[in-house]
Design a protein around this motif. Sequence first.
Motif, mmCIF file in Angstrom:
data_model
loop_
_atom_site.group_PDB
_atom_site.id
_atom_site.type_symbol
_atom_site.label_atom_id
_atom_site.label_comp_id
_atom_site.label_asym_id
_atom_site.label_seq_id
_atom_site.Cartn_x
_atom_site.Cartn_y
_atom_site.Cartn_z
ATOM 1 N N HIS A 170 3.376 0.320 3.131
ATOM 2 C CA HIS A 170 3.404 -0.857 3.999
ATOM 3 C C HIS A 170 3.101 -2.096 3.168
ATOM 4 O O HIS A 170 2.151 -2.102 2.372
ATOM 5 N N ALA A 193 5.911 -0.652 9.864
ATOM 6 C CA ALA A 193 4.821 0.186 9.344
ATOM 7 C C ALA A 193 4.931 1.575 9.958
ATOM 8 O O ALA A 193 4.872 1.728 11.175
ATOM 9 N N THR A 222 0.845 -1.196 0.000
ATOM 10 C CA THR A 222 0.000 0.000 0.000
ATOM 11 C C THR A 222 0.877 1.243 0.000
ATOM 12 O O THR A 222 1.843 1.335 0.763
ATOM 13 N N PHE A 282 -3.996 1.331 4.926
ATOM 14 C CA PHE A 282 -3.189 0.127 5.159
ATOM 15 C C PHE A 282 -4.079 -1.102 5.357
ATOM 16 O O PHE A 282 -3.665 -2.225 5.063
#
Length: 303
Positions: A75, A275, A6, A288
């Motif tokens: 992420h 992340a 993402t 995410f």
Amino acid sequence: MTHILTLVAGERARLAPKLLETLGAALRDAGAATGEINWLAPNDRACDLPFAQLADDRAHEIARATLADLPVDFHAQPVENRRKRLLIADMDSTIVTAETLDELAAEAGLKDVIAEITRRAMRGEIDFAQALVERVAMLADLPEAALAKTAANLTLMPGAATLVHTMRANGAFTALVSGGFKYFTAKVAARTGFELDLANDLAMAEGRLTGELQGPILDKDGKLNALQTLSAERGLTPADAVTVGDGANDLPMLLAAGLGVAYYGKPLLRQQVRAQVNHSDLRTLLFFQGYLAEEFVSPAEDS
């Protein structure tokens, strides 16, 4: 496809087609199979790049190298169990823009002194509990009116209420878990929609702070315990949770969660938490998890 990368552009930035082509090619050069881009937000702000046949940590390394210093958060993760059913968030410098203890210290003319102790504690340079006791002691005799004034002046982080309301609308349980003070978490939880707030209690007598705390200190172990307990109470595991925070006190709960996010994190978190949100806002936690921008539930304060 088994995995998703993402990408979320920072404010006033966009995900250019050439950038996505370059990133896709880099993944394929490493042995990945890639799928069609799925746009999560309009104006080229957020998207998913599906992939398979490559570990998510390797995809993360490739994304980090490709994006370099661009204002893009990213992420990589498995598709399975992507949407979480529990949200646990730190408060200071995460859900609100300030460190509430530092702002309260300003009412006593001690902001610079106390803020330096806060800074060192949040960077993991000194013990959190010891630093908390020391700072609270310095505020002895401060009137309750100072707490009320501080609470009234708190500003929510962009996307905070949208994050909470959207996850609640999709069945998740939401908790604000802070190493700060219950006086503030209760008010911030009410503003943002958190269903539960946990924090430290300030001792007061005759409308003034005594300079002491009531009960056990909620520190990094307390935050981790909250994650484990709240998960178990709902028949979940920490893998079903998203946690977010910015300081050393948050590190254990971030590392233990299925999705632990360092939000404009201190150096210790940037080194250890994969992340991260360093360019966008709290809505990125929804991206995410695969939410489309059109699915967001945005209260007036966040719109």
